[in-house]
Design a protein around this motif. Sequence first.
Motif, PDB file in Angstrom:
ATOM      1  N   ASP A  37      -7.328   8.828  -1.873  1.00 25.32           N
ATOM      2  CA  ASP A  37      -6.089   9.608  -1.957  1.00 25.32           C
ATOM      3  C   ASP A  37      -5.596  10.047  -0.574  1.00 25.32           C
ATOM      4  OD1 ASP A  37      -4.027  10.952  -3.527  1.00 25.32           O
ATOM      5  OD2 ASP A  37      -4.913  12.745  -2.631  1.00 25.32           O
ATOM      6  N   HIS A  38      -6.521  10.591   0.241  1.00 21.27           N
ATOM      7  CA  HIS A  38      -6.086  11.056   1.576  1.00 21.27           C
ATOM      8  C   HIS A  38      -5.648   9.874   2.439  1.00 21.27           C
ATOM      9  CE1 HIS A  38     -10.123   9.685   2.454  1.00 21.27           C
ATOM     10  NE2 HIS A  38      -9.921   9.857   3.745  1.00 21.27           N
ATOM     11  N   VAL A  39      -6.289   8.719   2.218  1.00 17.72           N
ATOM     12  CA  VAL A  39      -5.949   7.550   3.041  1.00 17.72           C
ATOM     13  C   VAL A  39      -4.520   7.082   2.747  1.00 17.72           C
ATOM     14  CG1 VAL A  39      -6.516   5.145   3.573  1.00 17.72           C
ATOM     15  CG2 VAL A  39      -8.353   6.788   3.204  1.00 17.72           C
ATOM     16  N   VAL A  40      -4.187   6.988   1.448  1.00 17.73           N
ATOM     17  CA  VAL A  40      -2.842   6.496   1.135  1.00 17.73           C
ATOM     18  C   VAL A  40      -1.775   7.516   1.557  1.00 17.73           C
ATOM     19  CG1 VAL A  40      -3.528   4.899  -0.686  1.00 17.73           C
ATOM     20  CG2 VAL A  40      -2.975   7.239  -1.284  1.00 17.73           C
ATOM     21  N   PHE A  41      -2.094   8.818   1.401  1.00 20.53           N
ATOM     22  CA  PHE A  41      -1.152   9.841   1.893  1.00 20.53           C
ATOM     23  C   PHE A  41      -0.899   9.634   3.395  1.00 20.53           C
ATOM     24  CE2 PHE A  41      -1.007  13.977   4.167  1.00 20.53           C
ATOM     25  CZ  PHE A  41       0.262  14.371   3.781  1.00 20.53           C
ATOM     26  N   ARG A  42      -1.995   9.442   4.112  1.00 20.48           N
ATOM     27  CA  ARG A  42      -1.874   9.290   5.573  1.00 20.48           C
ATOM     28  C   ARG A  42      -1.226   7.965   5.948  1.00 20.48           C
ATOM     29  NH1 ARG A  42      -7.283  12.285   7.802  1.00 20.48           N
ATOM     30  NH2 ARG A  42      -7.073  14.176   6.542  1.00 20.48           N
ATOM     31  N   MET A  43      -1.412   6.940   5.112  1.00 22.54           N
ATOM     32  CA  MET A  43      -0.725   5.675   5.392  1.00 22.54           C
ATOM     33  C   MET A  43       0.775   5.805   5.118  1.00 22.54           C
ATOM     34  SD  MET A  43      -2.751   3.774   6.872  1.00 22.54           S
ATOM     35  CE  MET A  43      -3.510   5.272   7.496  1.00 22.54           C
ATOM     36  N   GLY A  44       1.125   6.735   4.210  1.00 21.35           N
ATOM     37  CA  GLY A  44       2.546   7.065   4.029  1.00 21.35           C
ATOM     38  C   GLY A  44       3.098   7.649   5.325  1.00 21.35           C
ATOM     39  N   LEU A  45       2.286   8.525   5.939  1.00 20.29           N
ATOM     40  CA  LEU A  45       2.683   9.088   7.247  1.00 20.29           C
ATOM     41  C   LEU A  45       2.817   7.977   8.278  1.00 20.29           C
ATOM     42  CD1 LEU A  45       0.152  12.101   7.545  1.00 20.29           C
ATOM     43  CD2 LEU A  45       2.608  12.277   7.144  1.00 20.29           C
TER      44      LEU A  45
ATOM     45  N   GLY B  25       6.794  -1.858   4.851  1.00 26.07           N
ATOM     46  CA  GLY B  25       6.298  -1.955   3.476  1.00 26.07           C
ATOM     47  C   GLY B  25       4.908  -1.352   3.359  1.00 26.07           C
ATOM     48  N   ILE B  26       4.607  -0.845   2.176  1.00 24.10           N
ATOM     49  CA  ILE B  26       3.258  -0.322   1.946  1.00 24.10           C
ATOM     50  C   ILE B  26       2.845  -0.715   0.527  1.00 24.10           C
ATOM     51  CG2 ILE B  26       4.114   1.981   1.371  1.00 24.10           C
ATOM     52  CD1 ILE B  26       1.663   3.082   2.905  1.00 24.10           C
TER      53      ILE B  26
ATOM     54  N   ILE C 252       7.782   0.558  -1.180  1.00 19.55           N
ATOM     55  CA  ILE C 252       6.438   0.720  -1.759  1.00 19.55           C
ATOM     56  C   ILE C 252       6.248  -0.236  -2.932  1.00 19.55           C
ATOM     57  CG2 ILE C 252       4.818   2.403  -2.759  1.00 19.55           C
ATOM     58  CD1 ILE C 252       6.782   4.585  -1.754  1.00 19.55           C
ATOM     59  N   GLY C 253       5.064  -0.801  -3.039  1.00 20.03           N
ATOM     60  CA  GLY C 253       4.731  -1.631  -4.199  1.00 20.03           C
ATOM     61  C   GLY C 253       3.306  -1.319  -4.637  1.00 20.03           C
ATOM     62  N   ARG C 254       2.979  -1.707  -5.875  1.00 20.58           N
ATOM     63  CA  ARG C 254       1.609  -1.455  -6.335  1.00 20.58           C
ATOM     64  C   ARG C 254       1.214  -2.481  -7.381  1.00 20.58           C
ATOM     65  NH1 ARG C 254       2.937   1.105 -11.406  1.00 20.58           N
ATOM     66  NH2 ARG C 254       4.776   2.395 -11.089  1.00 20.58           N
ATOM     67  N   ASP C 255      -0.117  -2.585  -7.593  1.00 24.75           N
ATOM     68  CA  ASP C 255      -0.619  -3.495  -8.619  1.00 24.75           C
ATOM     69  C   ASP C 255      -0.843  -2.730  -9.932  1.00 24.75           C
ATOM     70  OD1 ASP C 255      -3.091  -2.204  -8.519  1.00 24.75           O
ATOM     71  OD2 ASP C 255      -4.101  -3.802  -7.422  1.00 24.75           O
TER      72      ASP C 255
ATOM     73  N   ARG D 125      -0.808   6.688  -9.322  1.00 24.10           N
ATOM     74  CA  ARG D 125      -1.090   7.994  -8.711  1.00 24.10           C
ATOM     75  C   ARG D 125      -1.168   7.864  -7.181  1.00 24.10           C
ATOM     76  NH1 ARG D 125      -5.798   9.715  -7.314  1.00 24.10           N
ATOM     77  NH2 ARG D 125      -6.913   8.152  -8.521  1.00 24.10           N
ATOM     78  N   LEU D 126      -1.825   6.802  -6.728  1.00 23.06           N
ATOM     79  CA  LEU D 126      -1.961   6.626  -5.278  1.00 23.06           C
ATOM     80  C   LEU D 126      -0.598   6.374  -4.630  1.00 23.06           C
ATOM     81  CD1 LEU D 126      -5.280   4.560  -5.024  1.00 23.06           C
ATOM     82  CD2 LEU D 126      -4.927   6.942  -4.401  1.00 23.06           C
ATOM     83  N   SER D 127       0.277   5.662  -5.333  1.00 25.03           N
ATOM     84  CA  SER D 127       1.574   5.421  -4.686  1.00 25.03           C
ATOM     85  C   SER D 127       2.406   6.708  -4.658  1.00 25.03           C
ATOM     86  CB  SER D 127       2.313   4.223  -5.290  1.00 25.03           C
ATOM     87  OG  SER D 127       2.542   4.419  -6.639  1.00 25.03           O
ATOM     88  N   GLN D 128       2.129   7.652  -5.570  1.00 28.39           N
ATOM     89  CA  GLN D 128       2.780   8.974  -5.474  1.00 28.39           C
ATOM     90  C   GLN D 128       2.321   9.694  -4.200  1.00 28.39           C
ATOM     91  OE1 GLN D 128       5.245  10.351  -7.271  1.00 28.39           O
ATOM     92  NE2 GLN D 128       5.294   8.343  -8.270  1.00 28.39           N
ATOM     93  N   SER D 129       1.051   9.514  -3.866  1.00 30.23           N
ATOM     94  CA  SER D 129       0.535  10.156  -2.644  1.00 30.23           C
ATOM     95  C   SER D 129       1.144   9.523  -1.396  1.00 30.23           C
ATOM     96  CB  SER D 129      -0.989  10.048  -2.592  1.00 30.23           C
ATOM     97  OG  SER D 129      -1.548  10.543  -3.788  1.00 30.23           O
ATOM     98  N   VAL D 130       1.406   8.219  -1.470  1.00 29.16           N
ATOM     99  CA  VAL D 130       2.090   7.542  -0.358  1.00 29.16           C
ATOM    100  C   VAL D 130       3.451   8.209  -0.145  1.00 29.16           C
ATOM    101  CG1 VAL D 130       3.260   5.395   0.326  1.00 29.16           C
ATOM    102  CG2 VAL D 130       0.983   5.289  -0.710  1.00 29.16           C
ATOM    103  N   ILE D 131       4.141   8.476  -1.262  1.00 31.81           N
ATOM    104  CA  ILE D 131       5.483   9.075  -1.185  1.00 31.81           C
ATOM    105  C   ILE D 131       5.416  10.447  -0.504  1.00 31.81           C
ATOM    106  CG2 ILE D 131       7.374  10.023  -2.593  1.00 31.81           C
ATOM    107  CD1 ILE D 131       6.849   7.689  -4.573  1.00 31.81           C
ATOM    108  N   ASP D 132       4.389  11.233  -0.854  1.00 39.42           N
ATOM    109  CA  ASP D 132       4.226  12.537  -0.183  1.00 39.42           C
ATOM    110  C   ASP D 132       4.155  12.349   1.333  1.00 39.42           C
ATOM    111  OD1 ASP D 132       4.237  13.852  -2.551  1.00 39.42           O
ATOM    112  OD2 ASP D 132       2.105  14.389  -2.577  1.00 39.42           O
TER     113      ASP D 132
END
Length: 485
Positions: free
Chosen positions: A36-44, A58-59, A125-128, A135-142
């Motif tokens: 979770d923290h990784v995808v949030f930070r990759m959003g950053l 893209g992420i 953003i895309g996801r499988d 949920r993880l892509s929501q954290s990316v959005i944050d």
Amino acid sequence: MDSEALRKYSALHPRPAGLTLQYGTAGFRSKAEQLDHVVFRMGLLAGLRSKAVTATIGIMVTASHNPEEDNGVKLVDPLGEMLHPSWEEYATQLANAEEQELQKVITEICQKAAVNLHKDASVFIGRDTRPSSERLSQSVIDGIQVLGGQYHDYGLVTTPQLHYMVCCQNTQGQYGKATLEGYYEKLSKAFMELIKQGLARSTSLGLDMKPNERCCSFDGDADRIVYYYKDTAGHFHLIDGDKIATLISIFLKELLAKVKQDFKMAVVQTAYANGNSTRYLQETLKVPVHCVKTGVKHLHHKAQEFDVGVYFEANGHGTVLFSKAAETKIRQLVKEEKDNEKREAAKMLENMIDLINQTVGDAVSDMLVIEAILALKGLTVQQWDALYADLPNRLLKIQVADRRVIDTTDAERRALTPPGLQEKIDALVKKYKLSRAFVRPSGTEDVVRIYAEADTQENADALAHEVSLAVFHLAGGKGAPPQPI
Ligand code: 16G
Ligand code: MG
């Protein structure tokens, strides 16, 4: 940067104490619950990268073929390439920073990479289909929103579709429309035209299923493809990325000969390419072959050096890249060439250019390319398979205390450390005919991979086992020594 928002949101996505992750061969991959923290930070990071290059980034949230409970994240650069290697280090720093250091790490990245935080950011953003992906892509959005970035969430898409969309967006539609419909329209139109052209020449061709039916499979995020069939005796035949590269190369080479342009064509492979595929390409087809390190980004980069760069890993990742100059010339020949044969060949090449996803290997697009070539050439899957016979081979993996003790060179074909390992491998290889073996630390799993090939399956198995024992003894193997196969 809004420090308050950063503090607030990073507290919502805490990093488990002591957890360190590396940006691996294709992004981060781990158990979903650790990410979770990784995808949030990759959003950053995606926001920072977007500001740095003034383009959409893209992420993708996916762990491809890994078990369902895993997940992962990878970034896509503006033209649909993998994240530039110079930023992988920033990704690792950001993912592993202590929470109270996040702001400092971001400021450092901004300084090193000349990021102007006042610029706009835009992220796709895309996801499988994994249960954890939404949920993880929501954290990316944050993460993106903390930096004031805009985003478009495409939801469920394949990895190559996201690469395509990013490229379309950043080329103002030149590559196509940045929508799923745009992707399907572009590929289906090019496929229909390519096939129509061939069928107009000979009505005896088509996509009819033959007795030994060909099948194909995609991997978890549809960036890999392999073909296979069972023969009449019930034996399974795998047609891997090497044979796909070979088929495409044959087809392109014939067309290139017809358009009579001085285009430089080459095939890019990795050390895992079957020795007989390399021999066939070089000696029979007379196409130059280059070997690079494992991982799509390395193959893609090398293939960009040629007018027509065909790249495939044996595991089915791959595509074809055309240089801008070659593409322009081909499109010009279609419009202006008077010679019928030359113009027709150019038209086929043009449709190939539109059918192939040049941003990244794409299983859907690759399948359409292969189906078109088989139909146009009137080849059965057995005839394709019979172009050359794979050398028997064996892939093994073993666990060692720290896989980083293995350092390699020469596109991973030789081990520099631990001392004595390469000499041992050289001595073992000498014992067998048509043999080759190498070892490398995996970039996606905590294992060392061992590859061997030889004249017979027994010899390939024996060589792989002997090399795995050498790795076990010289690189600090865990548990019991590997058993013979
Ligand atoms: C990743 C790579 C793939 C490579 C594989 C090697 C991308 C998109 N994917 O899946 O190209 O073959 O890793 O895995 O780059 P390994 O390092 O575990 O052998
Ligand atoms: Mg994949």
